[in-house]
Design an enzyme around this catalytic site. Structure first.
Site, short mmCIF file in Angstrom:
data_model
loop_
_atom_site.label_atom_id
_atom_site.label_comp_id
_atom_site.label_asym_id
_atom_site.label_seq_id
_atom_site.Cartn_x
_atom_site.Cartn_y
_atom_site.Cartn_z
N SER A 1 1.49 -8.11 -16.13
CA SER A 1 2.52 -7.08 -16.14
C SER A 1 1.92 -5.71 -16.37
CB SER A 1 3.56 -7.38 -17.22
OG SER A 1 2.93 -7.42 -18.51
N LYS B 1 12.99 4.18 -16.30
CA LYS B 1 12.67 2.76 -16.43
C LYS B 1 13.92 2.00 -16.87
CE LYS B 1 9.31 -0.47 -18.40
NZ LYS B 1 8.91 -1.01 -17.09
N HIS C 1 9.21 4.43 -22.89
CA HIS C 1 8.94 4.76 -21.50
C HIS C 1 9.86 5.89 -21.05
CE1 HIS C 1 6.99 0.75 -21.50
NE2 HIS C 1 6.29 1.22 -20.50
N ARG D 1 3.59 3.46 -5.22
CA ARG D 1 2.82 4.35 -6.09
C ARG D 1 1.49 3.72 -6.50
NH1 ARG D 1 6.31 6.67 -10.74
NH2 ARG D 1 6.30 4.49 -11.40
N MET D 2 1.52 2.45 -6.85
CA MET D 2 0.27 1.77 -7.21
C MET D 2 -0.63 1.61 -6.00
SD MET D 2 -0.35 1.12 -10.37
CE MET D 2 -1.56 -0.18 -10.16
N ALA E 1 0.80 -1.23 0.00
CA ALA E 1 0.00 0.00 0.00
C ALA E 1 0.83 1.27 0.00
CB ALA E 1 -0.94 0.00 1.21
#
Length: 240
Positions: A119, A154, A150, A16-17, A13
């Site tokens: 993914s 990355k 990207h 970022r996601m 949690a």
């Protein structure tokens, strides 16, 4: 009468996601209830905006949940998978870098619980995956190239999404070649190109907002709840 909200556990949690999932779930509280959020380290606060927070080491004591969404690290993946199997709950995971042994364990878990690992949880990419496979079947013998772009931070190349799209092309009989670009702050662009004599097909997906990945994971969690055990793809869930 409104249906009972989906009881959701978020693992990873603090990332970022994870933060995007908490925010978007709060905006959809009529349908989703986050019953617990787990982070790698002990949280500074036990309850944040109504959501109980726990350290990953406390995972065994998680409250009842219907589906877990996992965007963590390979080191924490085994524990959340084992908990879902033990509780008979669904699992949505976007944790990358898991080992071959963990992939095997994930496949076996699909015999006991409904789960999806991907993914990329963009619903548009899920549609693109199907289109690429169908196109590869239809234009057998054409050249297939996948170009992914990207941001400069990355590190992996080709991207996991490019490899997933390449696998779709291979299922259709194509032999994809890859190219990677790293520039500026590009969130994610994937071009799959089929080239024949005198003509070319281009299938493209462009992400302009990272929230699409969190929204896709929440969509997958909602679709997964109550499904029979199995290892699903995001594209399998698009039609319910």
């Amino acid at each position: 009468m409104n249906p009972t909200p989906l009881r959701l556990l978020i693992h990873g949690a603090s990332g970022r996601m994870g933060q995007a999932l908490l925010r978007l779930a709060a905006e959809n509280s009529q349908h989703v209830q986050v019953v617990a959020a787990f982070t790698g380290h002990s949280p500074a606060q036990r309850v944040i905006e109504g959501v109980p927070h726990f350290a990953a080491s406390e995972l065994a004591g998680a409250p009842p949940f219907d589906v877990a969404i996992d965007f963590s690290l390979p080191a924490g993946f085994d524990a959340i998978l084992a908990l879902c199997v033990q509780r008979g709950a669904g699992l949505v995971s976007g944790t990358t870098g898991i080992s071959d042994v963990q992939q095997d364990t994930l496949a076996k878990a699909g015999q006991a619980i409904p789960l999806v690992w991907a993914s990329n949880f963009s619903l548009g990419v899920a549609v693109l995956d199907e289109l690429v496979e169908r196109a590869a079947q239809a234009v057998a013998g054409w050249d297939c190239d996948i170009v992914e772009s990207h941001h400069t931070r990355k590190l992996d190349a080709p991207s996991g999404t490019a490899l997933t799209l390449g696998a779709a092309a291979e299922r259709g009989g194509a032999h994809p070649h890859y190219a990677s670009l790293r520039a500026g702050d590009i969130i994610g662009e994937h071009l799959v190109q089929f080239t024949g004599l005198g003509e070319r097909i281009e299938l493209v997906h462009r992400a302009s907002n990272r929230d699409i990945f969190a929204r896709g994971a929440l969509f997958a969690a909602g679709q997964l709840a109550g499904k029979a055990p199995g290892s699903y793809r995001v594209r399998d869930l698009l039609n319910g």
